[in-house]
Design a protein around this motif. Structure first.
Motif, PDB file in Angstrom:
ATOM      1  N   VAL A 133      -0.729  -8.584  -3.322  1.00  0.00           N
ATOM      2  CA  VAL A 133      -1.792  -7.614  -3.571  1.00  0.00           C
ATOM      3  C   VAL A 133      -1.162  -6.228  -3.669  1.00  0.00           C
ATOM      4  O   VAL A 133      -0.420  -5.820  -2.777  1.00  0.00           O
ATOM      5  CB  VAL A 133      -2.844  -7.609  -2.441  1.00  0.00           C
ATOM      6  N   LEU A 134      -1.431  -5.523  -4.752  1.00  0.00           N
ATOM      7  CA  LEU A 134      -1.063  -4.110  -4.859  1.00  0.00           C
ATOM      8  C   LEU A 134      -2.354  -3.313  -4.716  1.00  0.00           C
ATOM      9  O   LEU A 134      -3.203  -3.329  -5.600  1.00  0.00           O
ATOM     10  CB  LEU A 134      -0.414  -3.798  -6.219  1.00  0.00           C
ATOM     11  N   ASP A 135      -2.509  -2.649  -3.589  1.00  0.00           N
ATOM     12  CA  ASP A 135      -3.706  -1.852  -3.324  1.00  0.00           C
ATOM     13  C   ASP A 135      -3.382  -0.379  -3.538  1.00  0.00           C
ATOM     14  O   ASP A 135      -2.344   0.095  -3.075  1.00  0.00           O
ATOM     15  CB  ASP A 135      -4.190  -2.087  -1.892  1.00  0.00           C
ATOM     16  N   MET A 163       0.631   4.492  -5.615  1.00  0.00           N
ATOM     17  CA  MET A 163       2.021   4.103  -5.397  1.00  0.00           C
ATOM     18  C   MET A 163       2.911   4.603  -6.534  1.00  0.00           C
ATOM     19  O   MET A 163       4.004   5.109  -6.318  1.00  0.00           O
ATOM     20  CB  MET A 163       2.138   2.580  -5.256  1.00  0.00           C
ATOM     21  N   LEU A 164       2.414   4.477  -7.755  1.00  0.00           N
ATOM     22  CA  LEU A 164       3.185   4.943  -8.909  1.00  0.00           C
ATOM     23  C   LEU A 164       3.291   6.461  -8.917  1.00  0.00           C
ATOM     24  O   LEU A 164       4.345   7.022  -9.213  1.00  0.00           O
ATOM     25  CB  LEU A 164       2.544   4.438 -10.201  1.00  0.00           C
ATOM     26  N   ASN A 165       2.194   7.138  -8.564  1.00  0.00           N
ATOM     27  CA  ASN A 165       2.203   8.602  -8.515  1.00  0.00           C
ATOM     28  C   ASN A 165       3.172   9.131  -7.467  1.00  0.00           C
ATOM     29  O   ASN A 165       3.732  10.221  -7.609  1.00  0.00           O
ATOM     30  CB  ASN A 165       0.797   9.147  -8.221  1.00  0.00           C
ATOM     31  N   VAL A 174       1.133  -6.531   5.617  1.00  0.00           N
ATOM     32  CA  VAL A 174       0.692  -5.320   4.922  1.00  0.00           C
ATOM     33  C   VAL A 174       1.816  -4.310   5.053  1.00  0.00           C
ATOM     34  O   VAL A 174       2.252  -4.013   6.177  1.00  0.00           O
ATOM     35  CB  VAL A 174      -0.611  -4.759   5.536  1.00  0.00           C
ATOM     36  N   ALA A 175       2.300  -3.776   3.938  1.00  0.00           N
ATOM     37  CA  ALA A 175       3.532  -2.985   4.005  1.00  0.00           C
ATOM     38  C   ALA A 175       3.541  -1.833   3.014  1.00  0.00           C
ATOM     39  O   ALA A 175       2.955  -1.912   1.933  1.00  0.00           O
ATOM     40  CB  ALA A 175       4.740  -3.893   3.747  1.00  0.00           C
ATOM     41  N   THR A 176       4.243  -0.767   3.415  1.00  0.00           N
ATOM     42  CA  THR A 176       4.624   0.253   2.444  1.00  0.00           C
ATOM     43  C   THR A 176       5.952  -0.201   1.838  1.00  0.00           C
ATOM     44  O   THR A 176       6.760  -0.854   2.518  1.00  0.00           O
ATOM     45  CB  THR A 176       4.772   1.630   3.105  1.00  0.00           C
ATOM     46  N   VAL A 220       0.853  -1.192   0.000  1.00  0.00           N
ATOM     47  CA  VAL A 220       0.000   0.000   0.000  1.00  0.00           C
ATOM     48  C   VAL A 220       0.889   1.243   0.000  1.00  0.00           C
ATOM     49  O   VAL A 220       2.048   1.180   0.406  1.00  0.00           O
ATOM     50  CB  VAL A 220      -0.940   0.024   1.227  1.00  0.00           C
ATOM     51  N   PRO A 221       0.356   2.392  -0.420  1.00  0.00           N
ATOM     52  CA  PRO A 221       1.195   3.593  -0.536  1.00  0.00           C
ATOM     53  C   PRO A 221       1.412   4.372   0.756  1.00  0.00           C
ATOM     54  O   PRO A 221       2.399   5.095   0.868  1.00  0.00           O
ATOM     55  CB  PRO A 221       0.438   4.451  -1.557  1.00  0.00           C
ATOM     56  N   THR A 222       0.494   4.270   1.726  1.00  0.00           N
ATOM     57  CA  THR A 222       0.591   5.118   2.916  1.00  0.00           C
ATOM     58  C   THR A 222       0.423   4.322   4.207  1.00  0.00           C
ATOM     59  O   THR A 222      -0.144   3.228   4.213  1.00  0.00           O
ATOM     60  CB  THR A 222      -0.485   6.223   2.908  1.00  0.00           C
TER      61      THR A 222
END
Length: 375
Positions: free
Chosen positions: A153-155, A160-162, A129-131, A80-82
């Protein structure tokens, strides 16, 4: 289509009923059976569509049939991104894993806090679950191994790309077993995402849930033309005149968030900031106080928006406009949720008027525009 028709176990169905989940959302109807069958999945759906539960439920059920981890080797990796989203996803896993015959351990790891407790907590973890950055730190410290991951899983993959995580994602993917299930969820399907999709996914089940325009119908929108130097006093006037008890205010930068909070406090309005420069403990405490109604105004940057979900939030205020129309919709979508009415107010300077026209055109809705000088 009820949850009972999706192939979930009796224990999970009981937990769903206990949590007052009645009917699955469109993304859940399509994703749950596909993930149960261990298919790769590409899901394009807006935040708030129920996508987290759409992978949490079937993954928990699939884990019940696996042999479980050894030492620090997890079976499922969710990126996850955050930090806020990491905690949110962990919470959903905890909620639905209660009562399962085989205990499931979920751990969220992210930066901004000490790495040592996270290293110690990795023992016996089923779901990690990780950044991306903190996960690579743990790998470098030999605290976690990714060679037993069965499902990736890429949530919020677009986010994340941004945020510039592509290099970290490439490193992590290179450490994973070639044979695994891949699940990718995103609000948009950009060119970068298409490239990752082509690398990661094998004959995926593609699920695209179009954002429903009527999802904004419960939100009353209004905008005021206000010069930049008068936005602060006008904001305080709005809060007092409308007797706002709970309002989420968005600003474009950390510096501006802090400045707004300071001014509100000086004018006896209880306010707290939430942004990436705050520690995770501080952010968690701030959200808890705001949700409990102990803080009138929560002032946030866009990066924090995805971790703020309050069903009955009455007001959202855009102190300034976000860069993209999608971010605008996401901001105001924090109100008017779960069948409740909401109010979205934007403070628009003369220099932002053209951009606001673009936002309205992309959104497909006209917003009432009032010149504050005439009030």
């Amino acid at each position: 289509m009820p949850f009972t028709s999706l192939g979930l176990s009796a224990v999970l169905l009981k937990t769903l009923a206990d949590q007052n989940f009645t009917d699955p959302t469109p993304i859940q109807q399509s994703a749950i059976p596909a993930i149960l069958n261990k298919k790769d999945v590409l899901g394009i759906a807006q935040t708030g569509s129920g996508k987290t539960a759409s992978y949490v439920l079937p993954l928990l059920m699939n884990l019940q049939q696996s042999s479980g981890p050894k030492n620090r080797h997890a079976n499922v990796l969710v990126l996850v991104p955050t930090r806020e989203l990491a905690e949110q996803v962990k919470g959903v896993f905890h909620t639905f894993s209660k009562g399962l015959p085989q205990p499931i351990k979920t751990l969220a790891v992210y930066g901004g806090v000490s790495i040592n407790p996270q290293m110690m907590g990795l023992q016996g973890v089923n779901i990690l679950v990780a950044t991306p950055g903190r996960l690579l730190e743990l790998v470098d410290n030999n605290a976690v191994h990714l060679n037993t991951i069965e499902t990736l899983v890429l949530d919020e993959a677009d986010k994340m790309l941004n945020l510039g995580f592509k290099e970290e994602l490439d490193k992590i993917i290179a450490l994973l077993p070639v044979k695994r299930q891949n699940i990718l969820f995103s609000a948009t399907l950009s060119n970068d995402l298409q490239n990752i999709n082509q690398i990661l996914l094998h004959d995926p089940v593609v699920i695209k849930i179009e954002a429903e325009e009527e999802s904004l119908d419960r939100i009353t929108q209004v905008a005021y033309i206000v010069s930049d130097e008068k936005k602060g006093p006008f904001l305080r006037q709005l809060i007092k005149e409308h007797r706002m008890k709970q309002v989420l205010i968005f600003a474009s930068s950390v510096h501006l968030v802090e400045a707004i909070v300071n001014k509100l406090r000086k004018n006896r309005i209880e306010a707290k900031p939430i942004h990436s420069k705050k520690s995770q403990g501080n952010r968690s405490d701030t959200l808890r106080l705001f949700k409990a109604g102990h803080v009138t105004a929560l002032v946030a940057t866009d990066l924090m928006a995805r971790g703020i979900d309050i069903d009955a939030l009455p007001y959202v205020i855009n102190y300034d406009l976000p860069r993209s129309p999608k971010d605008y919709v996401h901001r105001i979508g924090r109100t008017g949720r779960a069948g409740n009415d909401g109010n979205a107010i934007s403070l628009v300077s003369h220099g932002e008027l053209h951009h606001f026209e673009v936002i309205q055109k992309k959104m497909g809705k006209q917003v009432k525009l009032i010149d504050s000088e005439n009030l």
